[in-house]
Design a protein around this motif. Structure first.
Motif, PDB file in Angstrom:
ATOM      1  N   LEU A 200       0.873  -1.169   0.000  1.00 55.54           N
ATOM      2  CA  LEU A 200       0.000   0.000   0.000  1.00 55.54           C
ATOM      3  C   LEU A 200       0.904   1.210   0.000  1.00 55.54           C
ATOM      4  CD1 LEU A 200      -3.042   0.683   0.226  1.00 55.54           C
ATOM      5  CD2 LEU A 200      -2.707   0.873   2.672  1.00 55.54           C
ATOM      6  N   GLU A 201       0.675   2.132  -0.930  1.00 57.53           N
ATOM      7  CA  GLU A 201       1.537   3.319  -1.019  1.00 57.53           C
ATOM      8  C   GLU A 201       0.732   4.503  -1.531  1.00 57.53           C
ATOM      9  OE1 GLU A 201       3.604   2.620  -5.333  1.00 57.53           O
ATOM     10  OE2 GLU A 201       4.268   1.319  -3.699  1.00 57.53           O
ATOM     11  N   MET A 202       1.243   5.680  -1.254  1.00 59.12           N
ATOM     12  CA  MET A 202       0.622   6.894  -1.771  1.00 59.12           C
ATOM     13  C   MET A 202       0.952   7.028  -3.243  1.00 59.12           C
ATOM     14  SD  MET A 202      -1.170   8.276   0.603  1.00 59.12           S
ATOM     15  CE  MET A 202      -1.588   9.853  -0.120  1.00 59.12           C
TER      16      MET A 202
ATOM     17  N   ALA B 167      -3.385  -7.769  -9.147  1.00 59.84           N
ATOM     18  CA  ALA B 167      -4.345  -6.673  -9.329  1.00 59.84           C
ATOM     19  C   ALA B 167      -3.870  -5.437  -8.565  1.00 59.84           C
ATOM     20  CB  ALA B 167      -5.721  -7.087  -8.835  1.00 59.84           C
ATOM     21  N   VAL B 168      -4.226  -4.282  -9.089  1.00 62.09           N
ATOM     22  CA  VAL B 168      -3.906  -3.009  -8.451  1.00 62.09           C
ATOM     23  C   VAL B 168      -5.218  -2.255  -8.264  1.00 62.09           C
ATOM     24  CG1 VAL B 168      -2.640  -0.843  -8.654  1.00 62.09           C
ATOM     25  CG2 VAL B 168      -1.669  -2.942  -9.609  1.00 62.09           C
TER      26      VAL B 168
ATOM     27  N   GLU C 139     -10.122  -0.707 -10.079  1.00 63.44           N
ATOM     28  CA  GLU C 139      -9.240  -1.876 -10.077  1.00 63.44           C
ATOM     29  C   GLU C 139      -8.683  -2.107 -11.474  1.00 63.44           C
ATOM     30  OE1 GLU C 139      -9.203  -6.346  -8.254  1.00 63.44           O
ATOM     31  OE2 GLU C 139     -11.067  -5.663  -9.155  1.00 63.44           O
ATOM     32  N   HIS C 140      -7.387  -2.412 -11.512  1.00 65.58           N
ATOM     33  CA  HIS C 140      -6.712  -2.721 -12.777  1.00 65.58           C
ATOM     34  C   HIS C 140      -6.067  -4.094 -12.637  1.00 65.58           C
ATOM     35  CE1 HIS C 140      -4.451  -2.272 -16.440  1.00 65.58           C
ATOM     36  NE2 HIS C 140      -3.319  -2.440 -15.784  1.00 65.58           N
ATOM     37  N   VAL C 141      -6.396  -4.975 -13.564  1.00 65.43           N
ATOM     38  CA  VAL C 141      -5.808  -6.319 -13.586  1.00 65.43           C
ATOM     39  C   VAL C 141      -4.933  -6.395 -14.842  1.00 65.43           C
ATOM     40  CG1 VAL C 141      -6.255  -8.805 -13.555  1.00 65.43           C
ATOM     41  CG2 VAL C 141      -7.881  -7.227 -12.476  1.00 65.43           C
TER      42      VAL C 141
ATOM     43  N   THR D 131      -9.675  -2.856 -16.606  1.00 61.90           N
ATOM     44  CA  THR D 131      -9.719  -1.746 -15.660  1.00 61.90           C
ATOM     45  C   THR D 131     -11.169  -1.334 -15.499  1.00 61.90           C
ATOM     46  OG1 THR D 131      -7.539  -0.949 -16.331  1.00 61.90           O
ATOM     47  CG2 THR D 131      -8.954   0.612 -15.194  1.00 61.90           C
ATOM     48  N   GLY D 132     -11.584  -1.148 -14.253  1.00 66.02           N
ATOM     49  CA  GLY D 132     -12.971  -0.725 -14.042  1.00 66.02           C
ATOM     50  C   GLY D 132     -13.234  -0.246 -12.628  1.00 66.02           C
TER      51      GLY D 132
END
Length: 142
Positions: free
Chosen positions: A81-83, A101-102, A118-120, A126-127
């Protein structure tokens, strides 16, 4: 209750007070005083400012409540987890899952309303995946 609405109510109230006797005015002003105290003590999201630290803490609490972090116990680099970037209106907090996933959390600086995208990468998907109120995930002081 928003201030413009409160001021409209106050204007109507002031007009009614002009027509009252002195005893009735005292009672009416007492009620107005109590109502203004209640409005000023009530937490109002539009008056609070979300800091970058609050955004990170709230998203971290959300992620720990909703994602399985047991994989990260053995290999802490699997999840993070990051800014991210910051705009005029929102902070971006980025959650990277062990699945690849991000999830991008866009935290509104004024209200704490948080949009999740979310981006896989492996699937090229992405959605939007939902919204949360960041204030629900911040620890209460005291």
């Amino acid at each position: 209750m928003s201030w413009p609405f409160f001021l409209q109510i106050f204007s109507i109230f002031a007009l009614v007070v002009k027509m009252m006797t002195i005893k009735m005015r005292h009672f009416a002003f007492s009620i107005l005083f109590v109502a203004s105290l209640i409005c000023s003590c009530r937490p109002d999201a539009s008056n609070s400012a979300i800091t970058a630290e609050m955004a990170f803490e709230g998203v971290s609490n959300y992620c720990h409540d909703n994602y399985d972090w047991s994989v990260a116990e053995d290999n802490p680099t699997m999840m993070s987890l990051e800014m991210g970037e910051e705009s005029d209106s929102a902070y971006q907090v980025v959650f990277r899952s062990y699945t690849g996933a991000v999830v991008y959390f866009y935290v509104g600086k004024v209200t704490g309303a948080t949009r999740m995208v979310e981006h896989v990468p492996a699937l090229g998907i992405t959605g939007e995946v939902g919204t949360i109120d960041l204030l629900d995930y911040l620890e209460q002081a005291g």
